[in-house]
Motif scaffolding. Sequence first.
Motif, PDB file in Angstrom:
ATOM      1  N   ILE A 273      19.385  -6.397 -11.581  1.00 38.03           N
ATOM      2  CA  ILE A 273      18.362  -6.702 -10.820  1.00 38.03           C
ATOM      3  C   ILE A 273      17.154  -7.783 -11.827  1.00 38.03           C
ATOM      4  CG2 ILE A 273      15.729  -5.442 -11.185  1.00 38.03           C
ATOM      5  CD1 ILE A 273      17.417  -2.779 -10.050  1.00 38.03           C
ATOM      6  N   GLU A 274      17.706  -8.035 -13.030  1.00 34.80           N
ATOM      7  CA  GLU A 274      17.191  -8.971 -13.708  1.00 34.80           C
ATOM      8  C   GLU A 274      16.816 -10.534 -13.310  1.00 34.80           C
ATOM      9  OE1 GLU A 274      18.723  -8.846 -17.534  1.00 34.80           O
ATOM     10  OE2 GLU A 274      17.508  -7.041 -18.221  1.00 34.80           O
ATOM     11  N   ARG A 275      18.766 -11.136 -12.794  1.00 38.13           N
ATOM     12  CA  ARG A 275      19.572 -11.723 -12.098  1.00 38.13           C
ATOM     13  C   ARG A 275      18.285 -12.147 -10.851  1.00 38.13           C
ATOM     14  NH1 ARG A 275      24.082 -11.067 -15.262  1.00 38.13           N
ATOM     15  NH2 ARG A 275      24.852  -9.550 -13.666  1.00 38.13           N
ATOM     16  N   LEU A 276      17.895 -11.064 -10.069  1.00 35.19           N
ATOM     17  CA  LEU A 276      16.655 -11.131  -8.688  1.00 35.19           C
ATOM     18  C   LEU A 276      15.820 -12.163  -8.791  1.00 35.19           C
ATOM     19  CD1 LEU A 276      18.161  -8.320  -6.587  1.00 35.19           C
ATOM     20  CD2 LEU A 276      18.485 -10.223  -6.594  1.00 35.19           C
ATOM     21  N   ASN A 277      15.290 -11.797 -10.522  1.00 38.97           N
ATOM     22  CA  ASN A 277      13.665 -12.555 -10.363  1.00 38.97           C
ATOM     23  C   ASN A 277      12.557 -12.355  -9.874  1.00 38.97           C
ATOM     24  OD1 ASN A 277      14.232 -14.367 -12.967  1.00 38.97           O
ATOM     25  ND2 ASN A 277      15.309 -15.996 -11.267  1.00 38.97           N
ATOM     26  N   LEU A 278      13.228 -10.708  -8.940  1.00 38.82           N
ATOM     27  CA  LEU A 278      11.477 -10.310  -8.269  1.00 38.82           C
ATOM     28  C   LEU A 278       9.698 -10.171  -8.794  1.00 38.82           C
ATOM     29  CD1 LEU A 278      13.621  -6.946  -7.417  1.00 38.82           C
ATOM     30  CD2 LEU A 278      13.227  -9.291  -6.487  1.00 38.82           C
ATOM     31  N   ALA A 279       9.254 -10.042  -8.352  1.00 35.35           N
ATOM     32  CA  ALA A 279       7.437 -10.088  -8.719  1.00 35.35           C
ATOM     33  C   ALA A 279       7.474  -8.923  -8.890  1.00 35.35           C
ATOM     34  CB  ALA A 279       6.975 -10.402  -7.100  1.00 35.35           C
ATOM     35  N   PRO A 280       6.646  -9.423  -9.914  1.00 36.44           N
ATOM     36  CA  PRO A 280       6.169  -7.177 -10.942  1.00 36.44           C
ATOM     37  C   PRO A 280       6.941  -6.652 -10.011  1.00 36.44           C
ATOM     38  CG  PRO A 280       4.501  -8.861 -11.394  1.00 36.44           C
ATOM     39  CD  PRO A 280       5.574 -10.104 -10.253  1.00 36.44           C
ATOM     40  N   LYS A 281       5.626  -5.944  -8.800  1.00 37.61           N
ATOM     41  CA  LYS A 281       5.629  -4.497  -8.245  1.00 37.61           C
ATOM     42  C   LYS A 281       7.022  -4.449  -7.301  1.00 37.61           C
ATOM     43  CE  LYS A 281       3.571  -2.584  -4.242  1.00 37.61           C
ATOM     44  NZ  LYS A 281       2.079  -2.257  -3.042  1.00 37.61           N
TER      45      LYS A 281
ATOM     46  N   VAL B 140      12.861  -4.381  -0.794  1.00 35.75           N
ATOM     47  CA  VAL B 140      13.792  -4.470  -2.086  1.00 35.75           C
ATOM     48  C   VAL B 140      15.210  -3.716  -1.862  1.00 35.75           C
ATOM     49  CG1 VAL B 140      13.531  -4.153  -4.111  1.00 35.75           C
ATOM     50  CG2 VAL B 140      11.417  -4.766  -3.688  1.00 35.75           C
ATOM     51  N   LEU B 141      15.155  -2.649  -0.974  1.00 28.96           N
ATOM     52  CA  LEU B 141      15.913  -1.789  -0.594  1.00 28.96           C
ATOM     53  C   LEU B 141      17.317  -2.885  -0.351  1.00 28.96           C
ATOM     54  CD1 LEU B 141      18.225   0.726  -1.017  1.00 28.96           C
ATOM     55  CD2 LEU B 141      17.210   1.580   0.977  1.00 28.96           C
ATOM     56  N   GLN B 142      17.029  -3.348   0.606  1.00 29.47           N
ATOM     57  CA  GLN B 142      18.021  -4.605   1.370  1.00 29.47           C
ATOM     58  C   GLN B 142      18.852  -5.351   0.180  1.00 29.47           C
ATOM     59  OE1 GLN B 142      16.258  -6.078   4.753  1.00 29.47           O
ATOM     60  NE2 GLN B 142      18.735  -6.904   5.464  1.00 29.47           N
ATOM     61  N   ARG B 143      17.815  -5.860  -0.371  1.00 26.10           N
ATOM     62  CA  ARG B 143      18.668  -7.171  -1.560  1.00 26.10           C
ATOM     63  C   ARG B 143      19.054  -6.174  -2.257  1.00 26.10           C
ATOM     64  NH1 ARG B 143      13.659 -11.277  -3.377  1.00 26.10           N
ATOM     65  NH2 ARG B 143      15.644 -12.107  -4.250  1.00 26.10           N
TER      66      ARG B 143
ATOM     67  N   LYS C  81       9.129  -2.755 -10.409  1.00 25.44           N
ATOM     68  CA  LYS C  81       8.428  -1.586 -10.183  1.00 25.44           C
ATOM     69  C   LYS C  81       9.766  -1.297  -9.115  1.00 25.44           C
ATOM     70  CE  LYS C  81       5.095   1.416 -11.017  1.00 25.44           C
ATOM     71  NZ  LYS C  81       3.593   1.429 -10.972  1.00 25.44           N
ATOM     72  N   ILE C  82       9.695  -1.880  -8.025  1.00 29.45           N
ATOM     73  CA  ILE C  82      10.898  -0.661  -7.061  1.00 29.45           C
ATOM     74  C   ILE C  82      12.147  -0.913  -7.401  1.00 29.45           C
ATOM     75  CG2 ILE C  82      10.657  -0.471  -3.852  1.00 29.45           C
ATOM     76  CD1 ILE C  82       7.997  -2.382  -3.596  1.00 29.45           C
ATOM     77  N   ALA C  83      12.346  -2.215  -7.373  1.00 32.43           N
ATOM     78  CA  ALA C  83      14.358  -2.430  -7.482  1.00 32.43           C
ATOM     79  C   ALA C  83      14.255  -1.283  -9.546  1.00 32.43           C
ATOM     80  CB  ALA C  83      14.184  -3.527  -8.302  1.00 32.43           C
ATOM     81  N   VAL C  84      13.653  -1.272 -10.337  1.00 31.59           N
ATOM     82  CA  VAL C  84      13.753  -0.127 -11.080  1.00 31.59           C
ATOM     83  C   VAL C  84      13.924   1.574 -10.893  1.00 31.59           C
ATOM     84  CG1 VAL C  84      13.184   0.430 -13.961  1.00 31.59           C
ATOM     85  CG2 VAL C  84      13.158  -2.390 -13.222  1.00 31.59           C
TER      86      VAL C  84
END
Length: 442
Positions: free
Chosen positions: A98-106, A145-148, A109-112
Amino acid sequence: MRSPQSRIGLTQTQRLELNASLQASIAILRTDAAGLTKFLEEQAAQNPHLRLDPAPAPSLQDWLPRWSGVLVAGSGLGLAAETADTSPSLMAHVMGEIERLNLAPKQLKIAVALAEVLEPSGWLGAELSLVMAETRSTLPEVEAVLQRLQQFEPTGIFARNLAECLRLQAIEADAFDADMAAVLSHLDLLATGNLARLAKVCNTTEAAVLQRFKVIRAMNPKPGAEFASVSAAQTREPDLVVTATPTGWGIALNRSALPSLRVERSEAGSADGLAQAKSLQRMVEARNSTLLLVGREILARQQEAIRLGPTGLAPMTMADLAEALGFHESTISRVVAGASLDSPRGTWWLRQMFSPALGGNGQPLISGAAMRGRMARLIAAENPSRPLSDAALTMALAIDTGVTLARRTIAKYREAEGIPTASRRKRKAILPRTSRKGRVEG
């Protein structure tokens, strides 16, 4: 000045050389089922005296032991309730990805939030509506997010049900087509073994259903379990299968993984070719019997591991098995190299079922693998807002097992499992777990 003179001397030296037959025997001994099948196909293509019959196709009732707890006979398909928290190794892997995806803040939060509700199987343990409520997100945002996250390895994690877990694996294996989609949408019928009815409902042939079943059977219904200390990260056919019998555990060669080799005289072949074919047949038979013999001895010593998982592994070395079976230690090493065993607890590499003893000198004996498994269990059960330090783990393990290890040894075990330090494991618990017991998937 004297000129140098040539001298002729006679010396004797010893050198061990392996003949071609012995080299082939050693190579066959250490080859797994998939590699041996390929080798035999090559030999049969070159030697007219060799006949290779394909491995028998499994019937719809012939599921591998790894499906125990997923397939419920007579009541369709369901996932047995998980009794342990998510493996810390699985969580460490997922959070790193997840850290390597460099996601936007929101999105982060969904990924975590999604990662927090993973079950040991690798499936999601909560409905998306709960994640939506916790993160104040819409269903399209959560699904995006789930798809990723479903693209992470091992394929199948973050699935919402068994059908989705298998669909992800079929797509990754380039085996997803209209017939596969139809079979996956009727997993309850597949579990009952009613081939004729399933083919009719799927609007296809029985042969097509059997072909898809063979692909599904080799998949991993619980991909998250690969992060257990001794699990085999694979979905291929295992070399050995362990099943429960009325008298205990039984072990056998997985005949559906190997073709049958026959020797027949052929006018197109030579006498040397016939001798080579017979020699190869003996080598394969010796490999199979030796593998089964070693597997039986391992099973006899690791009954608790098959029942409990890594925490039940007893101390065992290759030297122990070699002495018990009358083999050289190098023979044991070659036999277990690359070989796997499928059991109701999942698929295990034979090599990883060996572990030296810890303790002694007045302390109980426990295997290093069992100690790592107990450490992982303690970490999985810890309060995520107050994770256990290495010193605290050392003390807790000493109380649990009676064996006191150095703190640096615990740190080494933790790093080997891919588990971060306590400071990096610290996080807020987001959602309660939900049980899947009794839920039918399809």
